[in-house]
Design an enzyme around this catalytic site. Structure first.
Site, PDB file in Angstrom:
ATOM      1  N   ARG A  46      26.805  39.911  -5.228  1.00  0.00           N
ATOM      2  CA  ARG A  46      26.501  40.974  -4.267  1.00  0.00           C
ATOM      3  C   ARG A  46      27.727  41.865  -4.075  1.00  0.00           C
ATOM      4  O   ARG A  46      27.641  43.081  -4.001  1.00  0.00           O
ATOM      5  CB  ARG A  46      26.029  40.400  -2.920  1.00  0.00           C
ATOM      6  CG  ARG A  46      25.981  41.457  -1.810  1.00  0.00           C
ATOM      7  CD  ARG A  46      25.120  41.092  -0.605  1.00  0.00           C
ATOM      8  NE  ARG A  46      25.282  39.735  -0.162  1.00  0.00           N
ATOM      9  CZ  ARG A  46      26.364  39.238   0.463  1.00  0.00           C
ATOM     10  NH1 ARG A  46      27.395  40.033   0.719  1.00  0.00           N
ATOM     11  NH2 ARG A  46      26.417  37.973   0.811  1.00  0.00           N
ATOM     12  N   TYR A  98      11.935  65.143  -0.619  1.00  0.00           N
ATOM     13  CA  TYR A  98      11.177  64.018  -1.166  1.00  0.00           C
ATOM     14  C   TYR A  98      10.498  63.257  -0.020  1.00  0.00           C
ATOM     15  O   TYR A  98      11.153  62.926   0.981  1.00  0.00           O
ATOM     16  CB  TYR A  98      12.131  63.111  -1.945  1.00  0.00           C
ATOM     17  CG  TYR A  98      11.474  61.856  -2.462  1.00  0.00           C
ATOM     18  CD1 TYR A  98      10.529  61.910  -3.479  1.00  0.00           C
ATOM     19  CD2 TYR A  98      11.800  60.615  -1.929  1.00  0.00           C
ATOM     20  CE1 TYR A  98       9.925  60.752  -3.944  1.00  0.00           C
ATOM     21  CE2 TYR A  98      11.206  59.456  -2.395  1.00  0.00           C
ATOM     22  CZ  TYR A  98      10.267  59.529  -3.400  1.00  0.00           C
ATOM     23  OH  TYR A  98       9.674  58.389  -3.865  1.00  0.00           O
ATOM     24  N   ASP A 170      21.434  65.103  -2.774  1.00  0.00           N
ATOM     25  CA  ASP A 170      20.536  64.326  -3.639  1.00  0.00           C
ATOM     26  C   ASP A 170      20.372  65.149  -4.917  1.00  0.00           C
ATOM     27  O   ASP A 170      19.722  66.198  -4.927  1.00  0.00           O
ATOM     28  CB  ASP A 170      19.191  64.094  -2.927  1.00  0.00           C
ATOM     29  CG  ASP A 170      18.217  63.263  -3.776  1.00  0.00           C
ATOM     30  OD1 ASP A 170      18.339  63.291  -5.014  1.00  0.00           O
ATOM     31  OD2 ASP A 170      17.326  62.620  -3.194  1.00  0.00           O
ATOM     32  N   LYS A 195      14.818  58.038 -12.214  1.00  0.00           N
ATOM     33  CA  LYS A 195      14.286  59.266 -12.809  1.00  0.00           C
ATOM     34  C   LYS A 195      15.081  59.625 -14.076  1.00  0.00           C
ATOM     35  O   LYS A 195      15.047  58.883 -15.023  1.00  0.00           O
ATOM     36  CB  LYS A 195      14.295  60.381 -11.766  1.00  0.00           C
ATOM     37  CG  LYS A 195      13.791  59.933 -10.364  1.00  0.00           C
ATOM     38  CD  LYS A 195      12.318  59.607 -10.310  1.00  0.00           C
ATOM     39  CE  LYS A 195      11.868  58.944  -9.011  1.00  0.00           C
ATOM     40  NZ  LYS A 195      12.240  59.615  -7.774  1.00  0.00           N
TER      41      LYS A 195
HETATM   42  C1  LIG Z   1      12.282  59.260  -6.378  1.00  0.00           C
HETATM   43  C2  LIG Z   1      13.206  59.971  -5.509  1.00  0.00           C
HETATM   44  C3  LIG Z   1      13.910  59.302  -4.491  1.00  0.00           C
HETATM   45  C4  LIG Z   1      13.696  57.819  -4.218  1.00  0.00           C
HETATM   46  O1  LIG Z   1      14.173  57.003  -5.240  1.00  0.00           O
HETATM   47  P1  LIG Z   1      13.527  55.587  -5.655  1.00  0.00           P
HETATM   48  O2  LIG Z   1      14.327  55.196  -6.842  1.00  0.00           O
HETATM   49  O3  LIG Z   1      12.073  55.822  -5.924  1.00  0.00           O
HETATM   50  O4  LIG Z   1      13.712  54.682  -4.489  1.00  0.00           O
HETATM   51  C5  LIG Z   1      14.809  60.028  -3.741  1.00  0.00           C
HETATM   52  N1  LIG Z   1      15.007  61.353  -3.946  1.00  0.00           N
HETATM   53  C6  LIG Z   1      14.349  62.032  -4.906  1.00  0.00           C
HETATM   54  C7  LIG Z   1      14.618  63.473  -5.092  1.00  0.00           C
HETATM   55  C8  LIG Z   1      13.436  61.371  -5.717  1.00  0.00           C
HETATM   56  O5  LIG Z   1      12.761  62.048  -6.648  1.00  0.00           O
END
Ligand SMILES: *Cc1c(COP(=O)(O)O)cnc(C)c1O
Length: 378
Positions: A46, A98, A170, A195
């Site tokens: 961890r 999101y 983000d 992604k």
């Molecule tokens: C998918 C997504 C998230 C969340 O991420 P996860 O890996 O699904 O928990 C946050 N911000 C954006 C812009 C996303 O497309």
């Protein structure tokens, strides 16, 4: 060195004993101490694991950060960042956000005394108007979801510096390959590595990079204390994905550019949101700041019946949530990804029952266009 080259190098430096060119999967929970009060640098997975650290060091290099951190999902990464704030603190947030992030803020962290104002962060006057004495940070998506608005990070970071606010970006839709938020004055970048970074729709993973070493210490304390860390197998898969980031993103963007033009010319498509199109309001700014326009497209059809027809009739393009992977995916944001956004806000933003979102993959572009054509034309 170009980011594409740096991306290939992740994990290569790790195993000096055998010279393995990929980092091993250190599938272990704990590590033997060489002596009393001594450590190999690893004590418990961890707190730190070599496979995860290879990924964390790698993303830090790609983003020009002091340190990187890997979490079990993008949401876990964002939740960990909210631990930097305390009861009474206020954050200004991109309104076109999101859905999962919106849910985390409004349904969970609001219960612990954090408050959030949703504004159009491309409008400096709107940000200034939302400032409160308790405002501590601005949270933006560099390219928003699903309407593809591009954040003017230079302007926003100047505003943050003037008001002593943290800037958290983000950067999921762009990745360091197209834009490095820390170079534009952001303090922290966060990624759903699920992604584009991992890129193969085969793992859920989250990454954070932090510019300032002292702030990074705090983030590390929270990562270790809460423990939503990325496991060694998923760390390895994420590294393996990142190695091909450059070629994947080039191909995906090339495909997206052609598909956006094709959609824009189709009589049954009312509107196309893609920042690579010259009529997109952020086209010029993005051309100046970003190495590319990415591969996400949103579009409106002329009648609601067409939504279901397209979702059911596309076969090469899968009707599925998520984005950024090698496989093309299509989704209906109003019902799927953005159901947790309050309906009034959705309506104001333009997330309506005609809007579809397409994540363009690496397939042959003619095949993708043919799949869309047969779905649209019945
Ligand atoms: C998918 C997504 C998230 C969340 O991420 P996860 O890996 O699904 O928990 C946050 N911000 C954006 C812009 C996303 O497309």
């Amino acid at each position: 060195m170009n980011i594409a080259t740096q991306a290939v190098q992740i994990g290569l430096e790790w195993d000096t004993r055998t010279g393995a060119v990929t980092v091993p999967v250190y599938q272990t929970a704990t590590f033997r101490h060489p002596g009393l009060g001594q450590s190999t640098g690893y004590d418990y997975s961890r707190s730190g694991n070599p496979t995860r650290q290879s990924l964390e060091d790698g993303i830090a290099r790609l983003d020009g950060a002091a340190r990187g951190f890997a979490y079990s999902s993008g949401m876990a990464a964002i939740a960990n960042l909210l631990l930097l704030f305390k009861t009474g603190d206020h954050l200004i947030v991109t309104e076109d956000l999101y859905g999962g992030t919106c849910r985390l803020f409004d349904k969970i962290f609001s219960q612990y005394g954090l408050s959030f104002s949703y504004v159009d962060t491309s409008d400096s006057a709107a940000i200034t108007a939302a400032l409160q004495p308790s405002t501590r940070a601005i949270f933006v998506e560099t390219l928003t979801n699903p309407l593809l608005k591009f954040a003017d990070l230079t302007a926003i970071s100047a505003l943050c510096k003037a008001n002593e606010l943290l800037l958290i970006a983000d950067n999921t839709f762009l990745t360091p390959y197209l834009l490095r938020p820390l170079d534009f004055g952001a303090d922290i970048s966060v990624y759903s590595a699920t992604k584009y970074l991992a890129g193969h729709n085969d793992t859920v993973s989250g990454l954070v990079t932090v510019k300032d070493p002292l702030l990074a210490e705090k983030v590390y304390f929270h990562q270790n204390s809460v423990g939503a860390v990325l496991g060694p197998q998923d760390s390895w898969l994420t590294i393996r994905g990142i190695k091909t980031l450059g070629i994947r993103m080039d191909r995906q963007e090339q495909n997206a550019g052609r598909i956006a033009k094709w959609l824009a010319a189709h009589p049954r498509i009312k509107k196309v949101y893609y920042p690579g199109l010259e009529n997109h309001p952020d086209h010029l700014l993005m051309k100046q700041d970003s190495r590319g326009f990415g591969a996400m497209i949103a579009f409106e059809v002329d009648k609601h019946e067409l939504v279901e027809q397209i979702l059911m009739k596309t076969s090469l393009i899968s009707f599925a949530e998520s984005l950024g992977g090698v496989e093309s995916l299509i989704t209906f944001p109003e019902v799927q990804t953005h159901a947790d956004i309050p309906p009034e806000l959705r309506a104001r933003l333009g997330i309506n029952n005609l809007l579809l979102r397409l994540s363009v993959g690496i397939e042959d572009c003619d095949d993708l266009i043919e799949d869309l054509r047969q779905a649209l034309e019945g």
